[in-house]
Design a protein around this motif. Structure first.
Motif, PDB file in Angstrom:
ATOM      1  N   ASN A   1       0.775  -0.992  -0.061  1.00 42.45           N
ATOM      2  CA  ASN A   1      -0.201  -0.105  -0.238  1.00 42.45           C
ATOM      3  C   ASN A   1       0.609   1.242  -0.403  1.00 42.45           C
ATOM      4  O   ASN A   1       1.722   1.434   0.958  1.00 42.45           O
ATOM      5  CB  ASN A   1      -1.067  -0.484   1.187  1.00 42.45           C
ATOM      6  N   TRP A   2       0.996   2.111  -0.511  1.00 47.69           N
ATOM      7  CA  TRP A   2       1.749   3.233  -0.657  1.00 47.69           C
ATOM      8  C   TRP A   2       0.548   4.403   0.117  1.00 47.69           C
ATOM      9  O   TRP A   2      -0.593   4.739   0.326  1.00 47.69           O
ATOM     10  CB  TRP A   2       1.413   4.305  -2.201  1.00 47.69           C
ATOM     11  N   GLY A   3       0.799   4.346   1.946  1.00 54.04           N
ATOM     12  CA  GLY A   3       0.202   5.124   2.629  1.00 54.04           C
ATOM     13  C   GLY A   3      -0.562   3.640   3.306  1.00 54.04           C
ATOM     14  O   GLY A   3      -0.048   2.896   3.256  1.00 54.04           O
ATOM     15  N   THR A   4      -1.824   4.757   3.401  1.00 51.47           N
ATOM     16  CA  THR A   4      -2.981   2.982   4.278  1.00 51.47           C
ATOM     17  C   THR A   4      -3.651   2.942   2.869  1.00 51.47           C
ATOM     18  O   THR A   4      -3.616   3.519   2.342  1.00 51.47           O
ATOM     19  CB  THR A   4      -3.697   3.942   4.686  1.00 51.47           C
ATOM     20  N   PRO A   5      -4.478   1.328   3.042  1.00 49.07           N
ATOM     21  CA  PRO A   5      -4.995   1.197   2.083  1.00 49.07           C
ATOM     22  C   PRO A   5      -6.434   2.161   1.538  1.00 49.07           C
ATOM     23  O   PRO A   5      -6.707   1.760   2.332  1.00 49.07           O
ATOM     24  CB  PRO A   5      -5.791  -0.122   2.866  1.00 49.07           C
ATOM     25  N   GLU A   6      -6.861   1.610   0.429  1.00 45.53           N
ATOM     26  CA  GLU A   6      -7.744   2.479   0.067  1.00 45.53           C
ATOM     27  C   GLU A   6      -9.055   1.867   0.956  1.00 45.53           C
ATOM     28  O   GLU A   6     -10.145   3.126   1.369  1.00 45.53           O
ATOM     29  CB  GLU A   6      -7.983   2.349  -1.463  1.00 45.53           C
ATOM     30  N   GLU A   7      -9.113   0.241   0.999  1.00 46.10           N
ATOM     31  CA  GLU A   7      -9.717  -0.030   1.577  1.00 46.10           C
ATOM     32  C   GLU A   7      -9.259  -0.982   3.046  1.00 46.10           C
ATOM     33  O   GLU A   7      -9.029  -1.887   1.913  1.00 46.10           O
ATOM     34  CB  GLU A   7     -10.443  -1.399   0.573  1.00 46.10           C
TER      35      GLU A   7
ATOM     36  N   ALA B   1      -9.756  -8.971   8.330  1.00 44.51           N
ATOM     37  CA  ALA B   1      -9.566  -9.572   7.581  1.00 44.51           C
ATOM     38  C   ALA B   1      -7.894 -10.126   7.471  1.00 44.51           C
ATOM     39  O   ALA B   1      -7.460 -11.155   8.020  1.00 44.51           O
ATOM     40  CB  ALA B   1     -10.146 -10.127   6.868  1.00 44.51           C
ATOM     41  N   LYS B   2      -7.930  -8.634   6.850  1.00 45.95           N
ATOM     42  CA  LYS B   2      -6.447  -8.741   7.089  1.00 45.95           C
ATOM     43  C   LYS B   2      -4.828  -7.939   8.223  1.00 45.95           C
ATOM     44  O   LYS B   2      -4.328  -8.472   8.461  1.00 45.95           O
ATOM     45  CB  LYS B   2      -5.379  -7.695   6.179  1.00 45.95           C
ATOM     46  N   VAL B   3      -6.078  -8.290   9.418  1.00 41.06           N
ATOM     47  CA  VAL B   3      -5.311  -7.468  10.542  1.00 41.06           C
ATOM     48  C   VAL B   3      -4.169  -8.625  11.409  1.00 41.06           C
ATOM     49  O   VAL B   3      -5.221  -9.496  11.624  1.00 41.06           O
ATOM     50  CB  VAL B   3      -5.758  -6.720  11.153  1.00 41.06           C
ATOM     51  N   ALA B   4      -3.839  -9.856  11.254  1.00 35.66           N
ATOM     52  CA  ALA B   4      -2.992 -10.150  12.279  1.00 35.66           C
ATOM     53  C   ALA B   4      -3.082 -10.080  13.193  1.00 35.66           C
ATOM     54  O   ALA B   4      -3.278 -10.973  14.354  1.00 35.66           O
ATOM     55  CB  ALA B   4      -1.643 -10.568  11.370  1.00 35.66           C
TER      56      ALA B   4
END
Length: 281
Positions: free
Chosen positions: A115-121, A125-128
């Motif tokens: 990601n460039w910066g924070t994710p657009e969306e 579920a991707k938070v480990a």
């Protein structure tokens, strides 16, 4: 003559366009590598500077997700599973995001690192792993944004995020005892089938001591518990190279049976071809 001068002018202009001007990056990239116990930790991030600005609560708003640096998202990687706030973070690379507040920071280890910066969306579920830490006040300014691994111990380290007069410490535990004991047990148990196989393969391929190679190959197949047809294949090749065609054929037949059971067409073909060749008078 005019045509030549015209073409030369175009060539020089083209070279000028292709030239790249080099200037210092406003937020230079940095890489931190640190061994904690027996775990490799690597951080890749960009380092903006204060430049007289108020940082937390202004440039970096409270209560808003932050990339933890500048430019492309900051990443942290661990070579072993680690434990953060009682939660297991699997070994691998993660993007590091935070939501700073005056009294607490929420910290996210995010599985999507592109990601460039924070994710657009944002995807939960991707938070480990998510944890919360209390920021601490410093009696001095940290001009350039800094992430380091400090307070080292054999069993843990502290990921410190520092800027302005604030430092946010994130403690992580490493499996040093488990990793060390696994290494000790492996060494004390002696070489594995794969160790013997690799040694035999090297001697065979480098035209080394074939008697020693055969001894290693015998050890490999003796210790093998997984029907490793490639180990028997190597032994047959060593036997054939030593002139023991009869022994080579018998070993190749064993490799062939195992390869057939494993449905490995390549080894089935190679063994059949070798058996046919070695059977010729």
């Amino acid at each position: 003559m005019k045509k030549i001068l015209f073409l030369l002018a175009i060539s020089v202009a083209s070279m000028g366009i292709q030239a790249q001007v080099k200037t210092p990056a406003p937020s230079p990239a940095a890489t931190v590598k640190q061994v904690v116990g027996l775990t490799d930790v690597e951080i890749k991030y960009s380092r903006p500077s204060m430049k007289g600005r108020t940082i937390f609560g202004d440039l970096v708003p409270f209560g808003k997700l932050w990339r933890t640096g500048a430019n492309k998202n900051t990443t942290v990687s661990f070579s072993e599973d680690v434990v953060i706030d009682g939660k297991t973070l699997k070994k691998g690379e993660y993007a590091l995001f935070v939501t700073p507040k005056a009294d607490v920071w929420d910290v996210f280890f995010y599985s999507d690192t592109e990601n460039w910066g924070t994710p657009e969306e944002w995807s939960d579920a991707k938070v480990a792993v998510k944890t919360s830490v209390k920021p601490e006040m410093l009696n001095r300014n940290v001009e350039s944004f800094t992430i380091g691994v400090n307070n080292l111990d054999n069993n843990y380290g502290v990921l410190e995020i520092s800027w302005e007069k604030t430092v946010a410490p994130i403690k992580f535990e490493v499996p040093t005892a488990k990793t060390a004991m696994a290494s000790i047990d492996k060494v004390m148990a002696g070489p594995s089938a794969n160790d013997y196989f690799s040694s035999a393969q090297y001697l065979y391929q480098s035209n080394g001591d074939l008697t020693k190679a055969l001894g290693y190959a015998n050890k490999a197949v003796e210790l093998d518990k997984n029907k490793a047809f490639w180990m028997y294949r190597l032994k047959s090749l060593i036997q054939a190279k030593m002139g023991d065609k009869k022994g080579a054929i018998e070993t190749a037949k064993t490799s062939l049976a195992m390869a057939t059971e494993a449905k490995n067409a390549d080894y089935v073909k190679m063994n059949n071809e070798s058996i046919a060749e070695w059977s010729k008078k």
